[in-house]
Design an enzyme around this catalytic site. Structure first.
Site, short mmCIF file in Angstrom:
data_model
loop_
_atom_site.label_atom_id
_atom_site.label_comp_id
_atom_site.label_asym_id
_atom_site.label_seq_id
_atom_site.Cartn_x
_atom_site.Cartn_y
_atom_site.Cartn_z
CB CYS A 41 7.28 16.45 2.43
SG CYS A 41 6.58 15.33 1.22
CG ASN B 187 7.72 13.52 -3.75
OD1 ASN B 187 8.13 13.10 -4.60
ND2 ASN B 187 7.34 14.81 -3.66
CB CYS C 157 1.09 14.47 2.23
SG CYS C 157 0.48 12.71 2.58
NE ARG C 158 4.58 16.79 5.38
CZ ARG C 158 5.54 16.39 6.19
NH1 ARG C 158 5.87 17.42 7.04
NH2 ARG C 158 6.38 15.33 5.97
CB SER C 159 7.02 18.12 -1.29
OG SER C 159 6.98 16.49 -1.67
CG ASP D 103 3.69 13.41 7.89
OD1 ASP D 103 2.72 13.23 7.31
OD2 ASP D 103 4.47 12.44 7.96
P1 4NP Z 1 4.43 13.66 3.19
O1 4NP Z 1 3.60 12.67 4.08
O2 4NP Z 1 6.14 13.47 3.70
O3 4NP Z 1 3.72 14.79 3.56
O4 4NP Z 1 4.23 12.98 1.94
C1 4NP Z 1 3.92 11.29 4.31
C2 4NP Z 1 3.86 10.37 3.21
C3 4NP Z 1 4.10 8.87 3.65
C4 4NP Z 1 4.74 8.67 4.84
C5 4NP Z 1 4.83 9.53 5.75
C6 4NP Z 1 4.52 10.73 5.31
N1 4NP Z 1 4.92 7.24 5.19
O5 4NP Z 1 5.58 6.79 6.36
O6 4NP Z 1 4.79 6.28 4.13
#
Ligand code: 4NP
Length: 153
Positions: free
Chosen positions: A8, A11, A13-15, A122
């Site tokens: 994702c 790294n 939340c989703r992955s 997201d």
């Molecule tokens: P993820 O979510 O891609 O599902 O882990 C996010 C985590 C952090 C950020 C964006 C999306 N960020 O902008 O820091």
């Protein structure tokens, strides 16, 4: 060993959720000696970070353990892994931009043909970890079925 990398943006939340849910299914199927998984972000903000509390909370509620820390995807991963599984179209573009390797690269929800949407949203800014969990679970079930079929497991 069959190796699967979930990708994702951050790294956190989703992955990591996808990695945890997928490995839970792998263990339930007794295939942990054949299939392993990891996760990575295309971004570098959360290297060595623990997952977001929203992800940890839902995994805990479902009784699914997770111990990984954030890392960024690198060119090598395209050859080290058999499957690279992305959460949204931006992740897919960023993985493709790294080049081409041995891994089969595909969106998670390609393995969930009945899901109503094609990208895992997201949840970092807007929440919605429940929706993410349901999509991730559906995709992980389909992915494991596809791997078992492709490898005769
Ligand atoms: P993820 O979510 O891609 O599902 O882990 C996010 C985590 C952090 C950020 C964006 C999306 N960020 O902008 O820091």
């Amino acid at each position: 060993m069959i190796r699967v990398l979930f990708v994702c943006l951050g790294n956190i939340c989703r992955s990591p959720m996808a990695e945890a849910v997928f490995m839970h299914l792998v263990r339930e199927a007794g295939l942990e000696n054949k299939i392993e998984a990891d996760s990575a972000g295309t971004g570098s903000w959360h290297i060595d970070s623990v997952p977001h509390p929203g992800t940890l909370g839902i995994l805990e509620a479902k009784g699914i353990p997770y111990e990984g820390l954030g890392r960024q995807i690198k060119r090598d991963d395209l050859d080290k892994f058999d499957y690279i599984v992305t959460m949204d179209d931006e992740n897919l573009r960023n993985v493709r931009r790294l080049g081409k390797g041995r891994a089969k690269v595909a969106p998670l929800l390609d393995y969930a043909p009945h899901a109503e949407i094609r990208e895992v949203p997201d949840p970092y800014f807007d929440g919605g970890f429940d929706v993410v969990y349901h999509l991730v679970h559906e995709g992980a079930v389909g992915l494991l079925a596809a791997i078992r079929q492709e490898h005769g497991l």
